[in-house]
Every structure is written in C-alpha cells, then in structure tokens.
Design a protein around this motif. Sequence first.
Motif, PDB file in Angstrom:
ATOM      1  N   ARG A  15       0.861  -1.188   0.000  1.00  0.00           N
ATOM      2  CA  ARG A  15       0.000   0.000   0.000  1.00  0.00           C
ATOM      3  C   ARG A  15       0.890   1.228   0.000  1.00  0.00           C
ATOM      4  O   ARG A  15       1.805   1.351   0.815  1.00  0.00           O
ATOM      5  CB  ARG A  15      -0.889   0.010   1.241  1.00  0.00           C
ATOM      6  CG  ARG A  15      -1.783   1.249   1.348  1.00  0.00           C
ATOM      7  CD  ARG A  15      -2.674   1.193   2.576  1.00  0.00           C
ATOM      8  NE  ARG A  15      -1.959   1.366   3.802  1.00  0.00           N
ATOM      9  CZ  ARG A  15      -1.980   2.474   4.554  1.00  0.00           C
ATOM     10  NH1 ARG A  15      -2.693   3.515   4.188  1.00  0.00           N
ATOM     11  NH2 ARG A  15      -1.298   2.533   5.687  1.00  0.00           N
ATOM     12  N   THR A  16       0.640   2.133  -0.941  1.00  0.00           N
ATOM     13  CA  THR A  16       1.393   3.382  -0.958  1.00  0.00           C
ATOM     14  C   THR A  16       0.620   4.441  -0.191  1.00  0.00           C
ATOM     15  O   THR A  16      -0.610   4.438  -0.161  1.00  0.00           O
ATOM     16  CB  THR A  16       1.643   3.870  -2.396  1.00  0.00           C
ATOM     17  OG1 THR A  16       0.396   4.050  -3.049  1.00  0.00           O
ATOM     18  CG2 THR A  16       2.499   2.870  -3.165  1.00  0.00           C
ATOM     19  N   VAL A  17       1.360   5.338   0.439  1.00  0.00           N
ATOM     20  CA  VAL A  17       0.777   6.427   1.214  1.00  0.00           C
ATOM     21  C   VAL A  17       1.263   7.733   0.608  1.00  0.00           C
ATOM     22  O   VAL A  17       2.462   8.032   0.639  1.00  0.00           O
ATOM     23  CB  VAL A  17       1.190   6.331   2.699  1.00  0.00           C
ATOM     24  CG1 VAL A  17       0.575   7.471   3.497  1.00  0.00           C
ATOM     25  CG2 VAL A  17       0.798   4.973   3.278  1.00  0.00           C
ATOM     26  N   ASN A  18       0.341   8.492   0.039  1.00  0.00           N
ATOM     27  CA  ASN A  18       0.661   9.763  -0.607  1.00  0.00           C
ATOM     28  C   ASN A  18      -0.375  10.807  -0.212  1.00  0.00           C
ATOM     29  O   ASN A  18      -1.426  10.904  -0.835  1.00  0.00           O
ATOM     30  CB  ASN A  18       0.668   9.601  -2.132  1.00  0.00           C
ATOM     31  CG  ASN A  18       1.830   8.772  -2.611  1.00  0.00           C
ATOM     32  OD1 ASN A  18       2.958   9.011  -2.217  1.00  0.00           O
ATOM     33  ND2 ASN A  18       1.558   7.797  -3.453  1.00  0.00           N
ATOM     34  N   PRO A  19      -0.081  11.604   0.819  1.00  0.00           N
ATOM     35  CA  PRO A  19      -1.039  12.623   1.217  1.00  0.00           C
ATOM     36  C   PRO A  19      -1.173  13.753   0.196  1.00  0.00           C
ATOM     37  O   PRO A  19      -2.112  14.534   0.253  1.00  0.00           O
ATOM     38  CB  PRO A  19      -0.489  13.165   2.541  1.00  0.00           C
ATOM     39  CG  PRO A  19       0.809  12.498   2.777  1.00  0.00           C
ATOM     40  CD  PRO A  19       1.055  11.516   1.707  1.00  0.00           C
ATOM     41  N   TRP A  20      -0.235  13.834  -0.753  1.00  0.00           N
ATOM     42  CA  TRP A  20      -0.247  14.862  -1.797  1.00  0.00           C
ATOM     43  C   TRP A  20      -0.168  14.190  -3.155  1.00  0.00           C
ATOM     44  O   TRP A  20      -0.015  12.982  -3.254  1.00  0.00           O
ATOM     45  CB  TRP A  20       0.944  15.821  -1.621  1.00  0.00           C
ATOM     46  CG  TRP A  20       1.066  16.295  -0.216  1.00  0.00           C
ATOM     47  CD1 TRP A  20       0.295  17.242   0.416  1.00  0.00           C
ATOM     48  CD2 TRP A  20       1.996  15.829   0.762  1.00  0.00           C
ATOM     49  NE1 TRP A  20       0.700  17.381   1.718  1.00  0.00           N
ATOM     50  CE2 TRP A  20       1.746  16.527   1.962  1.00  0.00           C
ATOM     51  CE3 TRP A  20       3.020  14.893   0.759  1.00  0.00           C
ATOM     52  CZ2 TRP A  20       2.477  16.332   3.121  1.00  0.00           C
ATOM     53  CZ3 TRP A  20       3.752  14.689   1.904  1.00  0.00           C
ATOM     54  CH2 TRP A  20       3.467  15.414   3.077  1.00  0.00           C
ATOM     55  N   LYS A  21      -0.244  14.972  -4.211  1.00  0.00           N
ATOM     56  CA  LYS A  21      -0.165  14.450  -5.583  1.00  0.00           C
ATOM     57  C   LYS A  21       1.141  14.820  -6.281  1.00  0.00           C
ATOM     58  O   LYS A  21       1.495  14.220  -7.288  1.00  0.00           O
ATOM     59  CB  LYS A  21      -1.339  14.985  -6.419  1.00  0.00           C
ATOM     60  CG  LYS A  21      -2.683  14.466  -5.952  1.00  0.00           C
ATOM     61  CD  LYS A  21      -2.811  13.007  -6.274  1.00  0.00           C
ATOM     62  CE  LYS A  21      -4.144  12.458  -5.836  1.00  0.00           C
ATOM     63  NZ  LYS A  21      -4.140  11.019  -5.777  1.00  0.00           N
ATOM     64  N   SER A  56       6.653   7.361  -4.145  1.00  0.00           N
ATOM     65  CA  SER A  56       5.624   7.465  -3.119  1.00  0.00           C
ATOM     66  C   SER A  56       6.237   8.021  -1.843  1.00  0.00           C
ATOM     67  O   SER A  56       7.423   7.818  -1.590  1.00  0.00           O
ATOM     68  CB  SER A  56       5.017   6.092  -2.829  1.00  0.00           C
ATOM     69  OG  SER A  56       4.362   5.602  -3.977  1.00  0.00           O
ATOM     70  N   GLN A  57       5.428   8.674  -1.049  1.00  0.00           N
ATOM     71  CA  GLN A  57       5.910   9.209   0.222  1.00  0.00           C
ATOM     72  C   GLN A  57       6.217   8.083   1.214  1.00  0.00           C
ATOM     73  O   GLN A  57       7.131   8.189   2.008  1.00  0.00           O
ATOM     74  CB  GLN A  57       4.892  10.184   0.823  1.00  0.00           C
ATOM     75  CG  GLN A  57       4.653  11.413  -0.022  1.00  0.00           C
ATOM     76  CD  GLN A  57       5.881  12.291  -0.146  1.00  0.00           C
ATOM     77  OE1 GLN A  57       6.723  12.347   0.733  1.00  0.00           O
ATOM     78  NE2 GLN A  57       5.989  12.987  -1.265  1.00  0.00           N
ATOM     79  N   GLN A  92       4.240  14.284  -5.830  1.00  0.00           N
ATOM     80  CA  GLN A  92       5.295  13.279  -5.992  1.00  0.00           C
ATOM     81  C   GLN A  92       5.035  12.366  -7.187  1.00  0.00           C
ATOM     82  O   GLN A  92       5.948  11.731  -7.695  1.00  0.00           O
ATOM     83  CB  GLN A  92       5.484  12.447  -4.720  1.00  0.00           C
ATOM     84  CG  GLN A  92       4.385  11.454  -4.434  1.00  0.00           C
ATOM     85  CD  GLN A  92       3.144  12.076  -3.836  1.00  0.00           C
ATOM     86  OE1 GLN A  92       3.221  13.040  -3.091  1.00  0.00           O
ATOM     87  NE2 GLN A  92       1.989  11.541  -4.175  1.00  0.00           N
TER      88      GLN A  92
END
Length: 129
Positions: A4-10, A18-19, A12
């Motif tokens: 699972r990737t975690v990206n609070p923003w777009k 991915s963050q 990147q």
Amino acid sequence: MEKRTVNPWKWQDERSYSQAVEVKNVESTLYCSGQAAIDPDGTSSDMDMKSQLEQAIANLEQVISTAGYECSGIVRLNIYTTSTEELWPYFPILQEWIAQHKIQQAVTMLEVNGLFETLKVELEATVVK
C-alpha cells in the motif's frame, strides 16, 4: 504480499515515487548494496552521467533477477550522486524504468562528495516478494 502506498499529496506522482510504502505478508526481503556503473570484471566506469545511470540500472536489475526477485517488488530506492544537477536531465531514464516495471517505491536522493573511484551515481534498493 500486500503493498500500500501512502501519498497525502499528488506532487510526488510527477517524480515517480511514493511518500511511504507499507508492505504486509512478505515472503522474503532482499537488501541490495548500492549498484553503480561497474563492469563484470570490476572496472569502474569513467563514462558520462547518462551512461553511468543506465549501467547502474542494468546492474541493479541483474542483482534483483539473479536473486529470484522482480523489479516490481522494489519498495525503497536510495539514489546517491556526485551531482544532482548533472543527474537531473537524465532522471526521465529512471522514471521510464520505474514505469516499465510498475515499481511503487519510497525514494531518497542524496548528493555526496564522492563515490568509489570514478563513479557518479549509485542505486541502492530494498525488494520484497
């Protein structure tokens, strides 16, 4: 394996990383040493940044496949370079490779004072399956 990737923003997304990457139910993990533009006989490249990046990618891919893993399993990629300014124009080469293998990874890029002998870029990865 679940990833699972975690990206609070777009933002990147344009930079192909991915963050954070969460991995569950891993069968095994491969920790790759930094791979650079070193020939099979151990000779360090004295070629330009583009050539060295391409060879570092090929060497990393060879280590991963020789170990029985796939590049799509890369969850962490550290990039070391002697010049981010010199590397940046060739970053699309790395992005195309990431897209080709559908890699979703966390990334850190560091500019360092020097690498081994004549090397300009080194790629270090953590791979799971």
